[in-house]
Write a protein that holds these residues in place. Sequence first.
Motif, PDB file in Angstrom:
ATOM      1  N   MET A   1      37.006  55.133  55.303  1.00 14.86           N
ATOM      2  CA  MET A   1      35.967  55.368  54.329  1.00 14.86           C
ATOM      3  C   MET A   1      35.485  54.029  53.774  1.00 14.86           C
ATOM      4  O   MET A   1      36.269  53.137  53.498  1.00 14.86           O
ATOM      5  N   VAL A   2      34.179  53.918  53.592  1.00 12.11           N
ATOM      6  CA  VAL A   2      33.567  52.702  53.077  1.00 12.11           C
ATOM      7  C   VAL A   2      33.919  52.533  51.605  1.00 12.11           C
ATOM      8  O   VAL A   2      33.826  53.479  50.823  1.00 12.11           O
ATOM      9  N   LYS A   3      34.341  51.318  51.229  1.00 17.62           N
ATOM     10  CA  LYS A   3      34.629  50.988  49.834  1.00 17.62           C
ATOM     11  C   LYS A   3      33.779  49.800  49.444  1.00 17.62           C
ATOM     12  O   LYS A   3      33.685  48.825  50.185  1.00 17.62           O
ATOM     13  N   ARG A   4      33.145  49.915  48.279  1.00 16.05           N
ATOM     14  CA  ARG A   4      32.300  48.827  47.775  1.00 16.05           C
ATOM     15  C   ARG A   4      32.625  48.593  46.308  1.00 16.05           C
ATOM     16  O   ARG A   4      33.108  49.485  45.629  1.00 16.05           O
ATOM     17  N   GLU A   5      32.285  47.380  45.829  1.00 18.74           N
ATOM     18  CA  GLU A   5      32.462  47.084  44.411  1.00 18.74           C
ATOM     19  C   GLU A   5      31.162  46.535  43.853  1.00 18.74           C
ATOM     20  O   GLU A   5      30.555  45.634  44.429  1.00 18.74           O
ATOM     21  N   ALA A   6      30.742  47.108  42.733  1.00 16.94           N
ATOM     22  CA  ALA A   6      29.588  46.610  41.986  1.00 16.94           C
ATOM     23  C   ALA A   6      30.129  45.958  40.727  1.00 16.94           C
ATOM     24  O   ALA A   6      31.177  46.356  40.219  1.00 16.94           O
ATOM     25  N   ALA A   7      29.411  44.980  40.217  1.00 14.53           N
ATOM     26  CA  ALA A   7      29.867  44.293  39.006  1.00 14.53           C
ATOM     27  C   ALA A   7      28.678  43.726  38.247  1.00 14.53           C
ATOM     28  O   ALA A   7      27.608  43.488  38.816  1.00 14.53           O
ATOM     29  N   CYS A   8      28.915  43.468  36.979  1.00 13.21           N
ATOM     30  CA  CYS A   8      27.928  42.785  36.148  1.00 13.21           C
ATOM     31  C   CYS A   8      27.925  41.300  36.520  1.00 13.21           C
ATOM     32  O   CYS A   8      28.729  40.845  37.336  1.00 13.21           O
ATOM     33  N   SER A   9      27.072  40.541  35.858  1.00 14.45           N
ATOM     34  CA  SER A   9      26.963  39.102  36.166  1.00 14.45           C
ATOM     35  C   SER A   9      28.222  38.319  35.856  1.00 14.45           C
ATOM     36  O   SER A   9      28.574  37.379  36.564  1.00 14.45           O
ATOM     37  N   CYS A  10      28.939  38.694  34.789  1.00 13.96           N
ATOM     38  CA  CYS A  10      30.145  37.947  34.423  1.00 13.96           C
ATOM     39  C   CYS A  10      31.416  38.539  35.031  1.00 13.96           C
ATOM     40  O   CYS A  10      32.487  37.931  34.948  1.00 13.96           O
ATOM     41  N   GLY A  11      31.335  39.721  35.645  1.00 15.37           N
ATOM     42  CA  GLY A  11      32.482  40.329  36.309  1.00 15.37           C
ATOM     43  C   GLY A  11      33.379  41.166  35.418  1.00 15.37           C
ATOM     44  O   GLY A  11      34.355  41.738  35.893  1.00 15.37           O
ATOM     45  N   GLN A  12      33.053  41.295  34.148  1.00 11.70           N
ATOM     46  CA  GLN A  12      33.877  42.054  33.212  1.00 11.70           C
ATOM     47  C   GLN A  12      33.781  43.559  33.462  1.00 11.70           C
ATOM     48  O   GLN A  12      34.768  44.263  33.395  1.00 11.70           O
ATOM     49  N   LEU A  13      32.592  44.074  33.791  1.00 16.32           N
ATOM     50  CA  LEU A  13      32.367  45.494  34.048  1.00 16.32           C
ATOM     51  C   LEU A  13      32.236  45.696  35.552  1.00 16.32           C
ATOM     52  O   LEU A  13      31.400  45.060  36.196  1.00 16.32           O
ATOM     53  N   ARG A  70      17.625  59.101  30.243  1.00 12.86           N
ATOM     54  CA  ARG A  70      18.514  58.354  31.131  1.00 12.86           C
ATOM     55  C   ARG A  70      19.405  57.491  30.248  1.00 12.86           C
ATOM     56  O   ARG A  70      18.943  56.890  29.291  1.00 12.86           O
ATOM     57  N   THR A  71      20.687  57.420  30.624  1.00 17.98           N
ATOM     58  CA  THR A  71      21.624  56.603  29.861  1.00 17.98           C
ATOM     59  C   THR A  71      22.108  55.472  30.749  1.00 17.98           C
ATOM     60  O   THR A  71      22.675  55.711  31.818  1.00 17.98           O
ATOM     61  N   PHE A  72      21.873  54.246  30.303  1.00 14.89           N
ATOM     62  CA  PHE A  72      22.207  53.056  31.078  1.00 14.89           C
ATOM     63  C   PHE A  72      23.497  52.454  30.562  1.00 14.89           C
ATOM     64  O   PHE A  72      23.675  52.269  29.365  1.00 14.89           O
ATOM     65  N   GLY A  73      24.425  52.116  31.472  1.00 14.93           N
ATOM     66  CA  GLY A  73      25.665  51.436  31.133  1.00 14.93           C
ATOM     67  C   GLY A  73      25.526  49.965  31.472  1.00 14.93           C
ATOM     68  O   GLY A  73      25.203  49.617  32.606  1.00 14.93           O
ATOM     69  N   PHE A  74      25.738  49.124  30.471  1.00 13.47           N
ATOM     70  CA  PHE A  74      25.603  47.690  30.708  1.00 13.47           C
ATOM     71  C   PHE A  74      26.780  46.941  30.104  1.00 13.47           C
ATOM     72  O   PHE A  74      27.513  47.462  29.256  1.00 13.47           O
ATOM     73  N   CYS A  75      26.973  45.736  30.545  1.00 14.08           N
ATOM     74  CA  CYS A  75      28.056  44.897  30.059  1.00 14.08           C
ATOM     75  C   CYS A  75      27.703  44.357  28.677  1.00 14.08           C
ATOM     76  O   CYS A  75      26.629  43.781  28.496  1.00 14.08           O
ATOM     77  N   PRO A  76      28.606  44.512  27.684  1.00 10.67           N
ATOM     78  CA  PRO A  76      28.323  43.988  26.349  1.00 10.67           C
ATOM     79  C   PRO A  76      28.400  42.462  26.275  1.00 10.67           C
ATOM     80  O   PRO A  76      27.923  41.875  25.305  1.00 10.67           O
ATOM     81  N   ASP A  77      28.950  41.818  27.304  1.00 11.80           N
ATOM     82  CA  ASP A  77      29.059  40.358  27.307  1.00 11.80           C
ATOM     83  C   ASP A  77      27.836  39.686  27.934  1.00 11.80           C
ATOM     84  O   ASP A  77      27.223  38.824  27.326  1.00 11.80           O
ATOM     85  N   CYS A  78      27.468  40.095  29.153  1.00 15.68           N
ATOM     86  CA  CYS A  78      26.358  39.431  29.847  1.00 15.68           C
ATOM     87  C   CYS A  78      25.063  40.242  29.831  1.00 15.68           C
ATOM     88  O   CYS A  78      24.006  39.715  30.148  1.00 15.68           O
ATOM     89  N   GLY A  79      25.151  41.520  29.487  1.00 17.59           N
ATOM     90  CA  GLY A  79      23.959  42.346  29.365  1.00 17.59           C
ATOM     91  C   GLY A  79      23.456  42.981  30.645  1.00 17.59           C
ATOM     92  O   GLY A  79      22.463  43.699  30.626  1.00 17.59           O
TER      93      GLY A  79
END
Length: 131
Positions: A1-13, A70-79
Amino acid sequence: MVKREAACSCGQLKLAVEGEPVRVSVCHCRACQRRTGSAFGLQARFARDQVQISGRTREFARTSDEGDPRTFGFCPDCGATVYYVLSAAPDVIAIPVGAFADSDFPPPKFSVWESRKHEWVTLPSDVEHYA
């Protein structure tokens, strides 16, 4: 099965995703243009049970051009926006394709809000088009 990782700019989320997306689409609405700072948004939708979210998240809710919340989830550190949920499809999580930083990610199959598409934007020939 394919596994991928998404992340914010700083990598916290981070989001860990298993399996292929349910849908990959391009959206040309004004809100996606503003959210991405680009001519369009490119996102992949996954079933909620395919996605594991880790890290701190802040949320922002807005109404789409169609009138749907629509509800957007964003990183509180990098936005950086890392995911969003449509009220009409709460069992699906949409993730901006750029958050995967994966040049082998599947191409879009749908293009929506084309009435607001920049004239210079071209898409693959097999994309379904919606005004």
